[in-house]
Write a protein that holds these residues in place. Sequence first.
Motif, PDB file in Angstrom:
ATOM      1  N   GLY A 105     -31.373  32.208 -26.186  1.00 48.87           N
ATOM      2  CA  GLY A 105     -30.913  31.865 -24.847  1.00 48.87           C
ATOM      3  C   GLY A 105     -31.082  32.977 -23.843  1.00 48.87           C
ATOM      4  N   THR A 106     -31.078  32.571 -22.624  1.00 47.80           N
ATOM      5  CA  THR A 106     -31.069  33.495 -21.499  1.00 47.80           C
ATOM      6  C   THR A 106     -30.049  32.955 -20.511  1.00 47.80           C
ATOM      7  OG1 THR A 106     -32.783  32.278 -20.328  1.00 47.80           O
ATOM      8  CG2 THR A 106     -33.507  34.050 -21.771  1.00 47.80           C
ATOM      9  N   TRP A 107     -29.898  33.613 -19.402  1.00 53.68           N
ATOM     10  CA  TRP A 107     -29.002  33.090 -18.388  1.00 53.68           C
ATOM     11  C   TRP A 107     -29.552  33.401 -17.004  1.00 53.68           C
ATOM     12  CZ3 TRP A 107     -27.828  37.385 -21.233  1.00 53.68           C
ATOM     13  CH2 TRP A 107     -27.628  38.555 -20.536  1.00 53.68           C
ATOM     14  N   GLU A 108     -29.096  32.602 -16.082  1.00 55.37           N
ATOM     15  CA  GLU A 108     -29.408  32.805 -14.676  1.00 55.37           C
ATOM     16  C   GLU A 108     -28.090  32.793 -13.932  1.00 55.37           C
ATOM     17  OE1 GLU A 108     -31.958  29.624 -13.438  1.00 55.37           O
ATOM     18  OE2 GLU A 108     -33.432  30.049 -14.979  1.00 55.37           O
ATOM     19  N   SER A 109     -28.037  33.485 -12.810  1.00 52.76           N
ATOM     20  CA  SER A 109     -26.820  33.455 -12.008  1.00 52.76           C
ATOM     21  C   SER A 109     -27.198  33.353 -10.539  1.00 52.76           C
ATOM     22  CB  SER A 109     -25.973  34.699 -12.248  1.00 52.76           C
ATOM     23  OG  SER A 109     -26.665  35.846 -11.805  1.00 52.76           O
ATOM     24  N   ARG A 110     -26.297  32.784  -9.778  1.00 51.01           N
ATOM     25  CA  ARG A 110     -26.477  32.670  -8.336  1.00 51.01           C
ATOM     26  C   ARG A 110     -25.133  32.940  -7.683  1.00 51.01           C
ATOM     27  NH1 ARG A 110     -28.862  27.238  -6.203  1.00 51.01           N
ATOM     28  NH2 ARG A 110     -27.628  26.687  -7.976  1.00 51.01           N
ATOM     29  N   SER A 111     -25.113  33.853  -6.729  1.00 50.23           N
ATOM     30  CA  SER A 111     -23.878  34.209  -6.043  1.00 50.23           C
ATOM     31  C   SER A 111     -23.979  33.836  -4.571  1.00 50.23           C
ATOM     32  CB  SER A 111     -23.610  35.706  -6.157  1.00 50.23           C
ATOM     33  OG  SER A 111     -23.417  36.069  -7.497  1.00 50.23           O
ATOM     34  N   GLU A 112     -22.863  33.405  -4.021  1.00 50.33           N
ATOM     35  CA  GLU A 112     -22.807  33.114  -2.585  1.00 50.33           C
ATOM     36  C   GLU A 112     -21.369  33.269  -2.118  1.00 50.33           C
ATOM     37  OE1 GLU A 112     -22.550  28.261  -3.047  1.00 50.33           O
ATOM     38  OE2 GLU A 112     -24.464  29.191  -2.616  1.00 50.33           O
ATOM     39  N   GLN A 113     -21.231  33.545  -0.842  1.00 44.10           N
ATOM     40  CA  GLN A 113     -19.894  33.656  -0.281  1.00 44.10           C
ATOM     41  C   GLN A 113     -19.343  32.266  -0.010  1.00 44.10           C
ATOM     42  OE1 GLN A 113     -19.302  36.210   3.029  1.00 44.10           O
ATOM     43  NE2 GLN A 113     -20.350  37.948   2.083  1.00 44.10           N
ATOM     44  N   ALA A 114     -18.050  32.119  -0.196  1.00 40.51           N
ATOM     45  CA  ALA A 114     -17.394  30.835   0.039  1.00 40.51           C
ATOM     46  C   ALA A 114     -15.967  31.113   0.505  1.00 40.51           C
ATOM     47  CB  ALA A 114     -17.375  30.004  -1.239  1.00 40.51           C
ATOM     48  N   GLU A 115     -15.307  30.059   0.985  1.00 38.74           N
ATOM     49  CA  GLU A 115     -13.900  30.179   1.355  1.00 38.74           C
ATOM     50  C   GLU A 115     -13.054  29.894   0.121  1.00 38.74           C
ATOM     51  OE1 GLU A 115     -12.877  27.776   4.692  1.00 38.74           O
ATOM     52  OE2 GLU A 115     -14.361  28.744   5.994  1.00 38.74           O
ATOM     53  N   ALA A 116     -12.057  30.707  -0.102  1.00 41.42           N
ATOM     54  CA  ALA A 116     -11.202  30.550  -1.275  1.00 41.42           C
ATOM     55  C   ALA A 116     -10.382  29.265  -1.170  1.00 41.42           C
ATOM     56  CB  ALA A 116     -10.272  31.750  -1.409  1.00 41.42           C
ATOM     57  N   SER A 117     -10.414  28.483  -2.228  1.00 36.36           N
ATOM     58  CA  SER A 117      -9.571  27.290  -2.284  1.00 36.36           C
ATOM     59  C   SER A 117      -8.135  27.745  -2.538  1.00 36.36           C
ATOM     60  CB  SER A 117     -10.041  26.372  -3.414  1.00 36.36           C
ATOM     61  OG  SER A 117      -9.824  27.010  -4.662  1.00 36.36           O
ATOM     62  N   VAL A 118      -7.208  26.818  -2.487  1.00 32.68           N
ATOM     63  CA  VAL A 118      -5.797  27.155  -2.729  1.00 32.68           C
ATOM     64  C   VAL A 118      -5.636  27.736  -4.127  1.00 32.68           C
ATOM     65  CG1 VAL A 118      -3.472  26.203  -2.945  1.00 32.68           C
ATOM     66  CG2 VAL A 118      -4.966  25.428  -1.090  1.00 32.68           C
ATOM     67  N   ALA A 119      -6.272  27.105  -5.121  1.00 31.36           N
ATOM     68  CA  ALA A 119      -6.141  27.568  -6.505  1.00 31.36           C
ATOM     69  C   ALA A 119      -6.744  28.965  -6.683  1.00 31.36           C
ATOM     70  CB  ALA A 119      -6.808  26.582  -7.456  1.00 31.36           C
ATOM     71  N   VAL A 120      -7.912  29.195  -6.105  1.00 28.40           N
ATOM     72  CA  VAL A 120      -8.564  30.502  -6.222  1.00 28.40           C
ATOM     73  C   VAL A 120      -7.747  31.555  -5.483  1.00 28.40           C
ATOM     74  CG1 VAL A 120     -10.608  31.834  -5.553  1.00 28.40           C
ATOM     75  CG2 VAL A 120     -10.878  29.578  -6.601  1.00 28.40           C
ATOM     76  N   ALA A 121      -7.282  31.231  -4.284  1.00 29.24           N
ATOM     77  CA  ALA A 121      -6.477  32.178  -3.506  1.00 29.24           C
ATOM     78  C   ALA A 121      -5.221  32.579  -4.269  1.00 29.24           C
ATOM     79  CB  ALA A 121      -6.113  31.565  -2.158  1.00 29.24           C
ATOM     80  N   GLU A 122      -4.583  31.611  -4.907  1.00 30.50           N
ATOM     81  CA  GLU A 122      -3.371  31.897  -5.683  1.00 30.50           C
ATOM     82  C   GLU A 122      -3.699  32.826  -6.845  1.00 30.50           C
ATOM     83  OE1 GLU A 122      -0.674  29.142  -8.430  1.00 30.50           O
ATOM     84  OE2 GLU A 122      -0.654  28.546  -6.305  1.00 30.50           O
TER      85      GLU A 122
END
Length: 139
Positions: A105-122
């Motif tokens: 196996g290998t892996w790929e990743s992709r990053s981007e900025q987003a607004e934090a949801s309530v769950a992520v912010a908590e």
Amino acid sequence: MTFGEQPAYLRVAGDLRKKIADGLLPPHTRLPSQARIREEYGVSDTVALEARKVLMAEGLVEGRSGSGTYVRERPVPRRVARSGYRPTGGATPFRQEQADGDAHGTWESRSEQAEASVAVAERLAIKPGDRVMCTRYVF
């Protein structure tokens, strides 16, 4: 070239990428030769070569010495269950799966900025709507 227009090699790479995605160039098919790309798109050898390099860097094609450039087989993504708990010395699910001799196996990743949801912010102790970096992995 006008402002905002893509360089020729990116346009050629984009067209070949679309042909691969649409199945017109299926896995294990030989990519058109540099001369054929030059003839078909009306570009120089340098442009044809750079377009192939882009597709190689993206992992869509592979060069075979003395044989040409071929479309790679794309693995079908599947969901892997993850757990935050790892006993001391324990491996990630990806590494556990790779311990099997048949897995490659290998892996790929992709990053981007987003607004934090309530769950992520908590979880991160920030305010909902704050900018966060979201990274998605495909193993």
